[in-house]
Design a protein around this motif. Structure first.
Motif, mmCIF file in Angstrom:
data_model
loop_
_atom_site.group_PDB
_atom_site.id
_atom_site.type_symbol
_atom_site.label_atom_id
_atom_site.label_comp_id
_atom_site.label_asym_id
_atom_site.label_seq_id
_atom_site.Cartn_x
_atom_site.Cartn_y
_atom_site.Cartn_z
ATOM 1 N N ALA A 6 -11.077 -8.499 5.460
ATOM 2 C CA ALA A 6 -9.634 -8.456 5.250
ATOM 3 C C ALA A 6 -9.018 -7.178 5.787
ATOM 4 C CB ALA A 6 -9.329 -8.572 3.766
ATOM 5 N N GLY A 7 -7.783 -7.297 6.206
ATOM 6 C CA GLY A 7 -7.029 -6.155 6.696
ATOM 7 C C GLY A 7 -5.699 -6.611 7.263
ATOM 8 N N SER A 8 -4.898 -5.651 7.669
ATOM 9 C CA SER A 8 -3.587 -5.930 8.229
ATOM 10 C C SER A 8 -3.629 -5.683 9.733
ATOM 11 C CB SER A 8 -2.538 -5.025 7.577
ATOM 12 O OG SER A 8 -1.309 -5.164 8.227
ATOM 13 N N ALA A 9 -3.521 -6.758 10.509
ATOM 14 C CA ALA A 9 -3.579 -6.623 11.963
ATOM 15 C C ALA A 9 -2.354 -5.880 12.492
ATOM 16 C CB ALA A 9 -3.683 -8.002 12.612
ATOM 17 N N GLY A 10 -1.206 -6.051 11.873
ATOM 18 C CA GLY A 10 -0.001 -5.350 12.318
ATOM 19 C C GLY A 10 -0.112 -3.846 12.157
ATOM 20 N N LEU A 11 -0.615 -3.392 11.011
ATOM 21 C CA LEU A 11 -0.809 -1.962 10.815
ATOM 22 C C LEU A 11 -1.925 -1.422 11.708
ATOM 23 C CD1 LEU A 11 -0.436 -1.643 6.948
ATOM 24 C CD2 LEU A 11 1.154 -0.881 8.704
ATOM 25 N N GLY A 12 -2.896 -2.253 12.012
ATOM 26 C CA GLY A 12 -3.961 -1.838 12.923
ATOM 27 C C GLY A 12 -3.456 -1.638 14.342
ATOM 28 N N VAL A 13 -2.601 -2.538 14.808
ATOM 29 C CA VAL A 13 -1.999 -2.388 16.134
ATOM 30 C C VAL A 13 -1.117 -1.140 16.168
ATOM 31 C CG1 VAL A 13 -0.390 -3.439 17.778
ATOM 32 C CG2 VAL A 13 -2.144 -4.836 16.679
ATOM 33 N N LEU A 14 -0.371 -0.908 15.099
ATOM 34 C CA LEU A 14 0.439 0.307 15.006
ATOM 35 C C LEU A 14 -0.442 1.556 15.043
ATOM 36 C CD1 LEU A 14 3.275 1.541 14.547
ATOM 37 C CD2 LEU A 14 2.779 1.422 12.109
ATOM 38 N N GLY A 15 -1.597 1.515 14.376
ATOM 39 C CA GLY A 15 -2.535 2.632 14.416
ATOM 40 C C GLY A 15 -3.085 2.868 15.812
ATOM 41 N N SER A 41 -11.972 12.419 22.872
ATOM 42 C CA SER A 41 -11.045 12.329 21.745
ATOM 43 C C SER A 41 -10.198 11.066 21.826
ATOM 44 C CB SER A 41 -10.156 13.569 21.686
ATOM 45 O OG SER A 41 -9.338 13.646 22.822
ATOM 46 N N PHE A 42 -9.856 10.636 23.034
ATOM 47 C CA PHE A 42 -9.093 9.398 23.195
ATOM 48 C C PHE A 42 -9.908 8.200 22.745
ATOM 49 C CE2 PHE A 42 -7.447 5.803 25.607
ATOM 50 C CZ PHE A 42 -6.090 5.915 25.354
ATOM 51 N N PHE A 43 -11.166 8.138 23.164
ATOM 52 C CA PHE A 43 -11.987 6.977 22.832
ATOM 53 C C PHE A 43 -12.505 6.986 21.399
ATOM 54 C CE2 PHE A 43 -11.941 6.162 27.317
ATOM 55 C CZ PHE A 43 -11.908 4.782 27.352
ATOM 56 N N ILE A 44 -12.336 8.086 20.693
ATOM 57 C CA ILE A 44 -12.698 8.116 19.279
ATOM 58 C C ILE A 44 -11.456 7.980 18.397
ATOM 59 C CG2 ILE A 44 -13.613 9.587 17.445
ATOM 60 C CD1 ILE A 44 -15.672 10.583 19.468
ATOM 61 N N ALA A 45 -10.374 8.667 18.758
ATOM 62 C CA ALA A 45 -9.185 8.696 17.909
ATOM 63 C C ALA A 45 -8.467 7.349 17.874
ATOM 64 C CB ALA A 45 -8.217 9.782 18.383
ATOM 65 N N VAL A 46 -8.380 6.674 18.987
ATOM 66 C CA VAL A 46 -7.632 5.410 19.034
ATOM 67 C C VAL A 46 -8.285 4.342 18.152
ATOM 68 C CG1 VAL A 46 -6.786 3.587 20.537
ATOM 69 C CG2 VAL A 46 -6.601 5.946 21.259
ATOM 70 N N PRO A 47 -9.596 4.049 18.262
ATOM 71 C CA PRO A 47 -10.162 3.041 17.366
ATOM 72 C C PRO A 47 -10.217 3.495 15.915
ATOM 73 C CG PRO A 47 -11.802 3.713 18.965
ATOM 74 C CD PRO A 47 -10.557 4.442 19.276
ATOM 75 N N LEU A 48 -10.379 4.793 15.691
ATOM 76 C CA LEU A 48 -10.415 5.282 14.319
ATOM 77 C C LEU A 48 -9.064 5.099 13.637
ATOM 78 C CD1 LEU A 48 -12.310 6.582 12.297
ATOM 79 C CD2 LEU A 48 -11.460 8.791 13.039
ATOM 80 N N LEU A 49 -7.980 5.444 14.319
ATOM 81 C CA LEU A 49 -6.657 5.234 13.738
ATOM 82 C C LEU A 49 -6.324 3.746 13.623
ATOM 83 C CD1 LEU A 49 -4.589 8.099 15.354
ATOM 84 C CD2 LEU A 49 -5.221 7.841 12.964
ATOM 85 N N ALA A 50 -6.789 2.951 14.577
ATOM 86 C CA ALA A 50 -6.578 1.507 14.482
ATOM 87 C C ALA A 50 -7.330 0.924 13.292
ATOM 88 C CB ALA A 50 -7.031 0.825 15.771
ATOM 89 N N PHE A 51 -8.553 1.374 13.089
ATOM 90 C CA PHE A 51 -9.357 0.894 11.968
ATOM 91 C C PHE A 51 -8.759 1.327 10.635
ATOM 92 C CE2 PHE A 51 -13.129 1.235 9.151
ATOM 93 C CZ PHE A 51 -13.481 -0.102 9.161
ATOM 94 N N LEU A 52 -8.296 2.573 10.557
ATOM 95 C CA LEU A 52 -7.646 3.039 9.323
ATOM 96 C C LEU A 52 -6.359 2.271 9.058
ATOM 97 C CD1 LEU A 52 -8.215 6.874 9.499
ATOM 98 C CD2 LEU A 52 -9.283 5.250 7.950
ATOM 99 N N GLY A 53 -5.607 1.983 10.111
ATOM 100 C CA GLY A 53 -4.401 1.178 9.941
ATOM 101 C C GLY A 53 -4.732 -0.236 9.499
#
Length: 143
Positions: free
Chosen positions: A80-89, A116-128
């Motif tokens: 479960a999760g929110s795909a909209g918040l993940g895309v925003l992340g 940092s780009f390849f780590i930060a983007v999926p990490l923020l997407a996953f947190l979102g």
């Protein structure tokens, strides 16, 4: 063992698997988008087609692939999760990494910027993606 069974089990493995799916989707999106950009730019552009394809693949294709993997994760698995918040992340991860590269001096070392780009983007997407559920647990609704 099916992939749905892994996501139903409690523990850390399902989070690692979900993050791996996001990484894989991002890499696939970057490859597809960069190939399409190279074909669209053309081979008679004195070598700039490959450079343009690489830049467009990283900046646009990677977050797009992450978003597609998140949508697949949301609707094809019980994770479960929110795909909209993940895309925003994912979008915020791109904007923050590229936007703050000058301030944080990431632009002086291309390897560090790339990492940092390849780590930060999926990490923020996953947190979102997991933000709604994290907020419910923190606020005490699931305790």
């Amino acid at each position: 063992m099916k992939i749905k069974n892994i996501f139903e089990a409690p523990g850390f493995l399902k989070h690692v698997l979900a993050l791996g799916i996001l990484f894989g989707g991002g890499i696939a999106g970057a490859l597809v988008f960069s190939t399409l950009a190279v074909v669209a730019i053309g081979s008679d552009s004195a070598g700039f087609a490959a450079l343009g394809g690489a830049v467009l693949g990283i900046i646009l294709g990677y977050p797009l692939g992450l978003s597609m993997a998140m949508i697949w994760l949301r609707f094809r698995t019980p994770y479960a999760g929110s795909a909209g918040l993940g895309v925003l992340g994912a979008v915020l991860g791109v904007l923050l990494t590229i936007g703050l590269a000058e301030v944080t001096h990431l632009n002086q070392n291309s390897d560090l910027l790339f990492m940092s780009f390849f780590i930060a983007v999926p990490l923020l997407a996953f947190l979102g993606y997991r933000l709604k559920l994290i907020w419910r647990v923190v606020s005490g609704k699931n305790i």
